[in-house]
Scaffold this motif. Structure first.
Motif, PDB file in Angstrom:
ATOM      1  N   ALA A   1      23.149  53.666  56.677  1.00  0.00           N
ATOM      2  CA  ALA A   1      22.574  52.389  57.109  1.00  0.00           C
ATOM      3  C   ALA A   1      22.797  52.236  58.604  1.00  0.00           C
ATOM      4  N   PRO A   2      21.978  51.399  59.267  1.00  0.00           N
ATOM      5  CA  PRO A   2      22.275  51.076  60.655  1.00  0.00           C
ATOM      6  C   PRO A   2      23.562  50.270  60.753  1.00  0.00           C
ATOM      7  N   ARG A   3      24.196  50.292  61.904  1.00  0.00           N
ATOM      8  CA  ARG A   3      25.492  49.640  62.069  1.00  0.00           C
ATOM      9  C   ARG A   3      25.410  48.133  61.841  1.00  0.00           C
ATOM     10  N   ASP A   4      24.302  47.497  62.244  1.00  0.00           N
ATOM     11  CA  ASP A   4      24.218  46.054  62.040  1.00  0.00           C
ATOM     12  C   ASP A   4      24.111  45.697  60.558  1.00  0.00           C
ATOM     13  N   SER A   5      23.618  46.638  59.727  1.00  0.00           N
ATOM     14  CA  SER A   5      23.587  46.417  58.284  1.00  0.00           C
ATOM     15  C   SER A   5      25.006  46.336  57.730  1.00  0.00           C
ATOM     16  N   ASP A   6      25.918  47.156  58.253  1.00  0.00           N
ATOM     17  CA  ASP A   6      27.316  47.082  57.835  1.00  0.00           C
ATOM     18  C   ASP A   6      27.902  45.713  58.149  1.00  0.00           C
ATOM     19  N   MET A   7      27.520  45.165  59.288  1.00  0.00           N
ATOM     20  CA  MET A   7      28.032  43.847  59.665  1.00  0.00           C
ATOM     21  C   MET A   7      27.565  42.783  58.678  1.00  0.00           C
ATOM     22  N   ARG A   8      26.328  42.867  58.239  1.00  0.00           N
ATOM     23  CA  ARG A   8      25.819  41.904  57.255  1.00  0.00           C
ATOM     24  C   ARG A   8      26.539  42.064  55.919  1.00  0.00           C
ATOM     25  N   GLN A   9      26.811  43.313  55.537  1.00  0.00           N
ATOM     26  CA  GLN A   9      27.533  43.547  54.290  1.00  0.00           C
ATOM     27  C   GLN A   9      28.942  42.960  54.348  1.00  0.00           C
ATOM     28  N   ILE A  10      29.598  43.119  55.484  1.00  0.00           N
ATOM     29  CA  ILE A  10      30.947  42.565  55.650  1.00  0.00           C
ATOM     30  C   ILE A  10      30.926  41.058  55.462  1.00  0.00           C
ATOM     31  N   ASP A  11      29.922  40.405  56.003  1.00  0.00           N
ATOM     32  CA  ASP A  11      29.836  38.946  55.867  1.00  0.00           C
ATOM     33  C   ASP A  11      29.596  38.548  54.413  1.00  0.00           C
ATOM     34  N   MET A  12      28.769  39.307  53.699  1.00  0.00           N
ATOM     35  CA  MET A  12      28.508  39.020  52.290  1.00  0.00           C
ATOM     36  C   MET A  12      29.773  39.209  51.453  1.00  0.00           C
ATOM     37  N   ILE A  13      30.530  40.270  51.728  1.00  0.00           N
ATOM     38  CA  ILE A  13      31.758  40.535  50.971  1.00  0.00           C
ATOM     39  C   ILE A  13      32.798  39.459  51.264  1.00  0.00           C
ATOM     40  N   LYS A  14      32.847  39.014  52.525  1.00  0.00           N
ATOM     41  CA  LYS A  14      33.761  37.930  52.891  1.00  0.00           C
ATOM     42  C   LYS A  14      33.455  36.681  52.080  1.00  0.00           C
ATOM     43  N   GLU A  15      32.192  36.342  51.935  1.00  0.00           N
ATOM     44  CA  GLU A  15      31.804  35.162  51.177  1.00  0.00           C
ATOM     45  C   GLU A  15      32.175  35.330  49.705  1.00  0.00           C
ATOM     46  N   GLY A  16      31.992  36.546  49.172  1.00  0.00           N
ATOM     47  CA  GLY A  16      32.377  36.809  47.789  1.00  0.00           C
ATOM     48  C   GLY A  16      33.871  36.652  47.576  1.00  0.00           C
ATOM     49  N   PHE A  17      34.670  37.090  48.544  1.00  0.00           N
ATOM     50  CA  PHE A  17      36.125  36.949  48.492  1.00  0.00           C
ATOM     51  C   PHE A  17      36.490  35.463  48.467  1.00  0.00           C
ATOM     52  N   PHE A  18      35.853  34.696  49.327  1.00  0.00           N
ATOM     53  CA  PHE A  18      36.137  33.258  49.380  1.00  0.00           C
ATOM     54  C   PHE A  18      35.801  32.584  48.058  1.00  0.00           C
ATOM     55  N   GLN A  19      34.686  32.963  47.463  1.00  0.00           N
ATOM     56  CA  GLN A  19      34.300  32.367  46.183  1.00  0.00           C
ATOM     57  C   GLN A  19      35.299  32.731  45.084  1.00  0.00           C
ATOM     58  N   ALA A  20      35.832  33.958  45.132  1.00  0.00           N
ATOM     59  CA  ALA A  20      36.847  34.355  44.159  1.00  0.00           C
ATOM     60  C   ALA A  20      38.106  33.507  44.317  1.00  0.00           C
ATOM     61  N   VAL A  21      38.496  33.239  45.573  1.00  0.00           N
ATOM     62  CA  VAL A  21      39.668  32.390  45.831  1.00  0.00           C
ATOM     63  C   VAL A  21      39.414  30.976  45.329  1.00  0.00           C
ATOM     64  N   MET A  22      38.240  30.436  45.603  1.00  0.00           N
ATOM     65  CA  MET A  22      37.924  29.082  45.164  1.00  0.00           C
ATOM     66  C   MET A  22      37.859  28.992  43.639  1.00  0.00           C
ATOM     67  N   PHE A  23      37.321  30.018  42.998  1.00  0.00           N
ATOM     68  CA  PHE A  23      37.226  30.030  41.537  1.00  0.00           C
ATOM     69  C   PHE A  23      38.615  30.067  40.911  1.00  0.00           C
ATOM     70  N   GLY A  24      39.514  30.849  41.505  1.00  0.00           N
ATOM     71  CA  GLY A  24      40.837  31.003  40.934  1.00  0.00           C
ATOM     72  C   GLY A  24      41.827  29.913  41.324  1.00  0.00           C
ATOM     73  N   ARG A  25      41.656  29.354  42.544  1.00  0.00           N
ATOM     74  CA  ARG A  25      42.689  28.449  43.050  1.00  0.00           C
ATOM     75  C   ARG A  25      42.134  27.200  43.729  1.00  0.00           C
ATOM     76  N   GLY A  26      40.863  26.930  43.568  1.00  0.00           N
ATOM     77  CA  GLY A  26      40.234  25.836  44.290  1.00  0.00           C
ATOM     78  C   GLY A  26      40.943  24.504  44.175  1.00  0.00           C
ATOM     79  N   ASP A  27      41.402  24.139  42.961  1.00  0.00           N
ATOM     80  CA  ASP A  27      42.042  22.844  42.773  1.00  0.00           C
ATOM     81  C   ASP A  27      43.499  22.843  43.213  1.00  0.00           C
ATOM     82  N   ARG A  28      44.029  24.013  43.579  1.00  0.00           N
ATOM     83  CA  ARG A  28      45.430  24.089  43.993  1.00  0.00           C
ATOM     84  C   ARG A  28      45.589  24.294  45.499  1.00  0.00           C
ATOM     85  N   LEU A  29      44.492  24.614  46.182  1.00  0.00           N
ATOM     86  CA  LEU A  29      44.560  24.830  47.622  1.00  0.00           C
ATOM     87  C   LEU A  29      44.785  23.513  48.360  1.00  0.00           C
TER      88      LEU A  29
END
Length: 282
Positions: free
Chosen positions: A160-188
């Motif tokens: 992939a082009p390098r800027d595509s990797d940057m977009r993937q990183i942002d998508m994975i970051k958002e997925g990580f955040f959603q996992a944190v919110m799903f698991g601990r949202g009411d405790r944060l």
């Protein structure tokens, strides 16, 4: 038969009727397997071999009814995205059936914390290292054309082009955040900006802001798992041997020509990995 013999016979009969239920109860109890709290340890990065071992142990816990709950004992900086996701998904299957508790021993950073939020409770020691929520990417070299290599497209060699990797990183970051919110949202107790800052907190601070639940040891985590499973008189068992997990691995971290093991992964790619700052030569 005289009176004394008759009284003795009655005493023996009463004793038999008193002892018999006790003996039967002991025999029945001995036939029932003792409840097990299984321990799954991760003392390495998360990559193909360690993920395979963890999944084997998770599946063993799912399939064996004597395992009533599981404790994940972590000392890990995280690892690859795909292998972390694979363990997370299997962990969700286990958690749907049995309680799972995390014990952060030395570290549960990045991908290891990603797994931690998919458990019912997180214990950390006062100076455990917890968090580092986010993504890091090691990009391949800038794509170039090699005259001696024939490919059917400009990114066949590089994916992939390098800027595509940057977009993937942002998508994975958002997925990580959603996992944190799903698991601990009411405790944060902090907002998205703090959660996604990439900070790594010591255990006492992680508890204060809701990243972890309580200061405690692996023993505390075992007792909590037993409490959630509503079992007593249990035994703790390391699930590695029972699951037939065989530790066979390739180096995950890069080793310098001088033989020094670095905290950097061997291959370029996108990782859920904590990399400590190294001393910089002046």
């Amino acid at each position: 038969m005289n009176q004394a013999d008759s009284n003795g016979e009655r005493m023996r009969t009463w004793a038999l009727w008193l002892v018999l239920p006790l003996v039967i109860g002991i025999l029945i109890a001995s036939a029932i397997p003792q409840p097990v709290i299984g321990i799954i340890r991760l003392d390495d990065a998360i990559y193909s071999y360690t993920a395979r071992d963890m999944i084997a142990q998770i599946n063993y816990a799912i399939d064996n009814p004597e395992v009533k709950a599981v404790v994940l004992a972590f000392d890990s900086p995280g690892g690859t995205v795909v292998d972390t996701e694979a363990v997370y998904m299997e962990l969700a299957r286990l958690r749907a059936k049995k309680p799972v508790v995390t014990a952060v021993n030395g570290m549960a950073a990045s991908g290891a914390y990603y797994l931690s939020v998919n458990t019912d409770y997180i214990y950390a020691k006062p100076t455990s290292m917890v968090g580092n929520i986010g993504v890091i990417g090691y990009l391949p070299s800038t794509p170039v054309i090699f005259e001696e290599i024939i490919s059917t497209g400009p990114y066949k060699l590089w994916g992939a082009p390098r800027d595509s990797d940057m977009r993937q990183i942002d998508m994975i970051k958002e997925g990580f955040f959603q996992a944190v919110m799903f698991g601990r949202g009411d405790r944060l107790k902090v907002g998205q900006d703090v959660v996604l800052s990439g900070q790594i907190w010591i255990g006492s601070e992680a508890v204060r802001i809701g990243i972890a639940d309580e200061i405690g040891t692996e023993t505390d985590a075992i007792n909590k798992a037993a409490q959630l499973a509503q079992v007593a008189n249990f035994k703790t068992v390391d699930l590695r041997d029972l699951a037939g997990a065989i530790s066979s691995s390739l180096p995950f971290f890069f080793q310098s020509p001088e033989g020094i093991l670095t905290p950097y992964p061997t291959e370029p790619g996108i990782y859920l990995l904590f990399i400590p700052q190294l001393p910089v030569e002046q």
